[in-house]
Design a protein around this motif. Structure first.
Motif, short mmCIF file in Angstrom:
data_model
loop_
_atom_site.label_atom_id
_atom_site.label_comp_id
_atom_site.label_asym_id
_atom_site.label_seq_id
_atom_site.Cartn_x
_atom_site.Cartn_y
_atom_site.Cartn_z
N PRO A 1 0.81 -1.24 0.00
CA PRO A 1 0.00 0.00 0.00
C PRO A 1 0.83 1.28 0.00
CG PRO A 1 -0.86 -1.57 1.59
CD PRO A 1 0.40 -2.17 1.06
N GLU A 2 1.97 1.28 0.69
CA GLU A 2 2.80 2.50 0.74
C GLU A 2 4.03 2.38 -0.15
OE1 GLU A 2 1.71 5.14 2.29
OE2 GLU A 2 -0.03 3.96 2.93
N ALA A 3 3.93 1.58 -1.19
CA ALA A 3 5.11 1.29 -2.02
C ALA A 3 5.63 2.54 -2.74
CB ALA A 3 4.78 0.22 -3.05
N ALA A 4 6.93 2.51 -2.99
CA ALA A 4 7.59 3.62 -3.68
C ALA A 4 8.02 3.17 -5.08
CB ALA A 4 8.82 4.06 -2.89
N VAL A 5 8.08 4.15 -5.98
CA VAL A 5 8.56 3.91 -7.34
C VAL A 5 9.97 4.48 -7.46
CG1 VAL A 5 8.21 4.47 -9.78
CG2 VAL A 5 6.22 4.09 -8.28
N MET A 6 10.87 3.67 -8.01
CA MET A 6 12.26 4.13 -8.18
C MET A 6 12.68 3.94 -9.63
SD MET A 6 13.96 2.47 -4.79
CE MET A 6 15.34 3.61 -4.70
#
Ligand code: CP
Length: 302
Positions: A251-256
């Protein structure tokens, strides 16, 4: 803890404690702390035999902020075009007073060749499909700042893993600090071998399921002998990070993404621009303090 290397060639050469030391020093520089004139009187030569925007500019800024005299070699106008070898070019740069050579080159192992030829510090800014150690340190610091830790995180690295020096350095660094790493991409772009602790999952949705961060990589056409058989549209549909697909991550994932990004190919532009999710520009900004820490560390050891 002392950084025990006079060169920075790859994450593979570093202990866990040395990686943490560099991250801690980079954090101090990012906070406006750290030794300001660590490179006063030093001469840093950037020798980039491949294109770069982020790495070259941030190494320039890093050296200047630490008080070094920074020169960027115009490789296209240099005597390399007259047949001078890499080792002789490096010895020439050193004879002119360089205390550090920051090098990017299309050949894997090129930075090690230069390190063997000179006494000054050599920092690898990307060597072919070898390593890109400072990018992995940037990515780790970005993750540590966002999540407060790296241990226990699940990181999916997606796309052209086989040709990516960023993927190679990140697999070593992130598993070394206790993250679970999954890699995914088209079969022809997956590596033959991966470090312990890395899972290879050909299905992208499985790879990103509940991941804390999804790191996208561009297809490195310049390193491929065979053309990829997918159209851009098919590639995007099967291996691109779309807004819809990203819902499968935590749910709180980040994009890199280390950059340069190709919008509509490996990533939806809307995700790359989403300030709540995307760490892409934060990664770029951390390039300067991370490279300050690396330059200071290799000079200090000399
Ligand atoms: N990430 C990275 O190495 O970008 P550049 O090629 O622009 O330096």
């Amino acid at each position: 803890m002392v950084f025990a290397h006079s060169h920075l060639l790859g994450i593979a050469d570093l202990s866990r404690a040395e990686i943490v030391l560099l991250l801690d020093e980079a954090e101090r520089y990012a906070n406006g702390e750290g030794e300001p004139d660590a490179l006063a009187g030093c001469v840093q030569v950037n020798a980039f035999f491949e294109n770069s925007t982020r790495t070259l500019l941030s190494f320039e800024l890093a050296g200047k902020r630490l008080g070094a005299h920074v020169l960027t070699m115009a490789v296209a106008q240099s005597s390399v075009a007259k047949g001078e070898s890499l080792a002789d070019t490096a010895r020439t740069i050193e004879a002119l007073g360089a205390t550090a050579i920051v090098m990017r080159h299309p050949q894997s192992g090129a930075a090690a060749v230069v390190a063997a030829a000179v006494r000054c510090a050599v920092v690898n800014a990307g060597d072919g499909t070898g390593e890109h150690p400072t990018q992995a340190l940037i990515d780790a610091l970005a993750l540590r700042r966002r999540f407060g830790r790296i241990e226990g995180l699940t990181i999916a690295i997606c796309g052209d893993i086989r040709h990516s020096r960023v993927a190679k350095s990140n697999m070593l660094l992130l598993t070394g600090l206790g993250a679970r790493v999954r890699v995914t991409g088209p079969a022809m772009l997956l590596p033959a071998e991966v470090p312990d602790g890395v899972s290879v999952l050909p299905n992208m949705d499985e790879a990103i399921a509940d991941a804390d961060a999804v790191m996208m990589l561009r297809v490195q056409h310049e390193r491929m002998t065979d053309r990829i058989e997918l159209s851009v549209a098919d590639y995007h549909a099967r291996y691109g990070l779309t807004c819809e697909r990203f819902h499968g991550a935590a749910p709180e994932a980040a994009v890199m993404h280390p950059g340069p990004i190709n919008r509509g190919v490996e990533i939806d532009g809307a995700l790359a621009d989403d300030p709540a999710r995307s760490m892409i520009l934060a990664q770029v900004a951390l390039g300067v303090p991370v490279r300050m820490a690396c330059l200071a560390a290799v000079h200090k050891h000399r």
